[in-house]
Design a protein around this motif. Structure first.
Motif, PDB file in Angstrom:
ATOM      1  N   ILE A   1       0.794  12.005   7.602  1.00  0.00           N
ATOM      2  CA  ILE A   1       0.725  10.594   7.168  1.00  0.00           C
ATOM      3  C   ILE A   1       2.089   9.989   6.846  1.00  0.00           C
ATOM      4  O   ILE A   1       2.169   8.845   6.413  1.00  0.00           O
ATOM      5  N   GLY A   2       3.151  10.739   7.011  1.00  0.00           N
ATOM      6  CA  GLY A   2       4.490  10.202   6.724  1.00  0.00           C
ATOM      7  C   GLY A   2       4.928  10.507   5.299  1.00  0.00           C
ATOM      8  O   GLY A   2       4.212  11.154   4.528  1.00  0.00           O
ATOM      9  N   GLY A   3       6.109  10.007   4.952  1.00  0.00           N
ATOM     10  CA  GLY A   3       6.779  10.423   3.720  1.00  0.00           C
ATOM     11  C   GLY A   3       6.466   9.618   2.477  1.00  0.00           C
ATOM     12  O   GLY A   3       7.106   9.807   1.438  1.00  0.00           O
ATOM     13  N   GLU A   4       5.494   8.698   2.546  1.00  0.00           N
ATOM     14  CA  GLU A   4       5.086   7.939   1.351  1.00  0.00           C
ATOM     15  C   GLU A   4       3.693   8.445   0.973  1.00  0.00           C
ATOM     16  O   GLU A   4       2.679   7.998   1.525  1.00  0.00           O
ATOM     17  N   ILE A   5       3.642   9.381   0.029  1.00  0.00           N
ATOM     18  CA  ILE A   5       2.385  10.124  -0.214  1.00  0.00           C
ATOM     19  C   ILE A   5       1.869   9.890  -1.633  1.00  0.00           C
ATOM     20  O   ILE A   5       2.576  10.128  -2.620  1.00  0.00           O
ATOM     21  N   PHE A   6       0.630   9.465  -1.707  1.00  0.00           N
ATOM     22  CA  PHE A   6      -0.035   9.252  -2.997  1.00  0.00           C
ATOM     23  C   PHE A   6      -1.056  10.368  -3.191  1.00  0.00           C
ATOM     24  O   PHE A   6      -1.872  10.627  -2.297  1.00  0.00           O
ATOM     25  N   ALA A   7      -0.991  11.031  -4.337  1.00  0.00           N
ATOM     26  CA  ALA A   7      -2.005  12.055  -4.649  1.00  0.00           C
ATOM     27  C   ALA A   7      -3.223  11.333  -5.209  1.00  0.00           C
ATOM     28  O   ALA A   7      -3.157  10.722  -6.278  1.00  0.00           O
ATOM     29  N   ASN A   8      -4.286  11.386  -4.456  1.00  0.00           N
ATOM     30  CA  ASN A   8      -5.541  10.697  -4.808  1.00  0.00           C
ATOM     31  C   ASN A   8      -6.072  11.248  -6.143  1.00  0.00           C
ATOM     32  O   ASN A   8      -5.904  12.435  -6.432  1.00  0.00           O
ATOM     33  N   PRO A   9      -6.709  10.380  -6.975  1.00  0.00           N
ATOM     34  CA  PRO A   9      -7.191  10.881  -8.271  1.00  0.00           C
ATOM     35  C   PRO A   9      -8.288  11.942  -8.179  1.00  0.00           C
ATOM     36  O   PRO A   9      -8.549  12.651  -9.158  1.00  0.00           O
ATOM     37  N   VAL A  10      -8.912  12.073  -7.012  1.00  0.00           N
ATOM     38  CA  VAL A  10     -10.002  13.060  -6.906  1.00  0.00           C
ATOM     39  C   VAL A  10      -9.425  14.437  -6.553  1.00  0.00           C
ATOM     40  O   VAL A  10      -9.053  14.704  -5.419  1.00  0.00           O
ATOM     41  N   TYR A  11      -9.295  15.276  -7.565  1.00  0.00           N
ATOM     42  CA  TYR A  11      -8.904  16.677  -7.327  1.00  0.00           C
ATOM     43  C   TYR A  11      -9.805  17.528  -8.208  1.00  0.00           C
ATOM     44  O   TYR A  11     -10.210  17.107  -9.290  1.00  0.00           O
TER      45      TYR A  11
ATOM     46  N   ASP B   1      -0.048   2.985   0.775  1.00  0.00           N
ATOM     47  CA  ASP B   1      -0.558   1.613   0.918  1.00  0.00           C
ATOM     48  C   ASP B   1      -2.087   1.543   0.934  1.00  0.00           C
ATOM     49  O   ASP B   1      -2.661   0.505   1.230  1.00  0.00           O
ATOM     50  N   GLN B   2      -2.736   2.637   0.603  1.00  0.00           N
ATOM     51  CA  GLN B   2      -4.210   2.634   0.580  1.00  0.00           C
ATOM     52  C   GLN B   2      -4.727   2.396  -0.833  1.00  0.00           C
ATOM     53  O   GLN B   2      -3.970   2.427  -1.801  1.00  0.00           O
TER      54      GLN B   2
ATOM     55  N   ALA C   1     -14.018   2.502  -0.038  1.00  0.00           N
ATOM     56  CA  ALA C   1     -12.566   2.499  -0.266  1.00  0.00           C
ATOM     57  C   ALA C   1     -11.824   3.059   0.936  1.00  0.00           C
ATOM     58  O   ALA C   1     -12.363   3.863   1.684  1.00  0.00           O
ATOM     59  N   ASN C   2     -10.587   2.607   1.119  1.00  0.00           N
ATOM     60  CA  ASN C   2      -9.684   3.280   2.025  1.00  0.00           C
ATOM     61  C   ASN C   2     -10.085   3.290   3.495  1.00  0.00           C
ATOM     62  O   ASN C   2     -10.871   4.115   3.941  1.00  0.00           O
ATOM     63  N   ALA C   3      -9.466   2.438   4.263  1.00  0.00           N
ATOM     64  CA  ALA C   3      -9.723   2.449   5.707  1.00  0.00           C
ATOM     65  C   ALA C   3      -9.172   3.735   6.321  1.00  0.00           C
ATOM     66  O   ALA C   3      -9.773   4.335   7.203  1.00  0.00           O
ATOM     67  N   ASN C   4      -8.029   4.179   5.826  1.00  0.00           N
ATOM     68  CA  ASN C   4      -7.413   5.376   6.395  1.00  0.00           C
ATOM     69  C   ASN C   4      -8.025   6.630   5.793  1.00  0.00           C
ATOM     70  O   ASN C   4      -8.335   6.649   4.610  1.00  0.00           O
TER      71      ASN C   4
ATOM     72  N   SER D   1       8.046  10.100  -2.179  1.00  0.00           N
ATOM     73  CA  SER D   1       8.453   8.845  -1.551  1.00  0.00           C
ATOM     74  C   SER D   1       9.840   9.030  -0.962  1.00  0.00           C
ATOM     75  O   SER D   1      10.797   9.267  -1.692  1.00  0.00           O
ATOM     76  N   LYS D   2       9.913   8.932   0.342  1.00  0.00           N
ATOM     77  CA  LYS D   2      11.218   9.027   1.001  1.00  0.00           C
ATOM     78  C   LYS D   2      12.010   7.747   0.743  1.00  0.00           C
ATOM     79  O   LYS D   2      13.223   7.767   0.659  1.00  0.00           O
ATOM     80  N   LYS D   3      11.257   6.632   0.599  1.00  0.00           N
ATOM     81  CA  LYS D   3      11.945   5.346   0.389  1.00  0.00           C
ATOM     82  C   LYS D   3      12.429   5.195  -1.046  1.00  0.00           C
ATOM     83  O   LYS D   3      13.517   4.705  -1.291  1.00  0.00           O
TER      84      LYS D   3
END
Ligand SMILES: O=C(O)CCC(=O)C(=O)O
Length: 294
Positions: free
Chosen positions: A116-126, A256-257, A152-155, A271-273
């Motif tokens: 998914i690339g270098g901007e990664i969000f850890a989803n609250p469901v773990y 961005d989701q 939720a979440n198209a991706n 986040s690479k950015k």
């Protein structure tokens, strides 16, 4: 054979292709003992707390302090009812440092970055899952993870499933239905037998898929990671052994989701950015989704 490795992340082009085609990917021995031990310690702490509470309530007379990680929780609940185990939750989502260490592990994030690339969000469901022998909550019916967040979440959200003991067909490893990840959210209902409230796919979908393919059992060793897409149909079988099948399921998505606040507070894992914004352990413990830079 030289494996093509992509510029971003750790997966080879072949692995990405397999994930994209099959809807899941097994990464044998991804994590070392050093990677796993903080999460194992967090689980052991929780078991210690449960044992103390059970003793205090007179549910047990022996707290089995010398028992191994694999055995102790099984010994504590031996002969007790499902409801006594479920009082502690079928799975646990707690803020213990060991879980953050695992969720923020670079080997996991490198693999996810490839997808998914270098901007990664850890989803609250773990979840931490102690699958205890003889307890109904151990078996998880056929479902798509997306049934827990249908709107939720198209991706696709990526689940990273990691056993903390060897997962076998005897102790109830994960079963996945290859190539089912391109389906939309299929109709489902709440499972009513075990008291767990798991979602379960309506039988007609399973019948339809059975005409085309068969599910696969995925016995894997401690520290192996199984990545799968949130539309991929999967389940797990009951634990028929005499020890606990410990696992975690972690989830990641592009930043961005939808962060799904209805499920809790996730965090910026990479986040690479804006690397300075990635959430530290302290941020995570304080439920801050990213680091605030003054
Ligand atoms: O760990 C299991 O037994 C089932 C895991 C699962 O269904 C999931 O992670 O969505």
């Amino acid at each position: 054979m030289i494996e093509a490795k992509l510029a971003s992340g750790s997966l080879t082009a072949e692995q990405i292709d397999s994930y994209t085609t099959q809807g899941y990917l097994v990464l044998p021995h991804l994590l070392s003992e050093e990677d796993l031990l903080p999460a194992q310690r967090a689980m052991e702490e929780k078991v210690e707390e449960i044992a103390a509470e059970m003793l205090a309530h007179g549910l047990i007379r022996d707290a089995f302090p010398e028992a191994t990680f694999e055995s102790r929780l099984a010994l504590l609940f031996k002969g007790l009812q499902d409801s006594e185990f479920l009082a502690y939750g079928r799975s646990w989502r707690e803020r213990r440092p060991g879980y953050y260490r695992l969720m923020a592990n670079n080997k996991i994030l490198d693999a996810v970055e490839s997808l998914i690339g270098g901007e990664i969000f850890a989803n609250p469901v773990y979840n931490t899952r102690p699958k205890v022998p003889g307890v109904a909550a151990g078996a998880v019916p056929w479902h798509q993870d997306k049934s827990y967040w249908p709107g939720a979440n198209a991706n696709p959200v990526i689940t990273v499933w990691i056993p903390l003991v060897d997962a076998t067909t005897e102790n109830g490893c994960l079963h996945i239905w290859p190539r089912t990840h391109r389906t939309p959210v299929l109709s489902y209902h709440t499972e009513e037998v075990t008291g767990t409230g798991y979602t379960e796919l309506d039988e007609r979908h399973l019948q339809r898929h059975r005409k085309r393919t068969e599910p696969v059992a995925l016995p894997v060793t401690r520290g192996t990671a199984i990545l799968f897409n949130d539309r991929c149909i999967h389940s797990s079988t009951p634990n028929q052994s005499d020890r606990v099948r410990w696992s975690v399921d972690l989830r990641y998505q592009p930043v961005d989701q939808d962060p799904m606040p209805q499920h809790g507070v996730g965090f910026l894992a990479r986040s690479k950015k804006n690397p300075e914004r990635t959430a530290t352990l302290e941020d995570w413990l304080e439920y801050r989704p990213q680091h605030s830079v003054r």
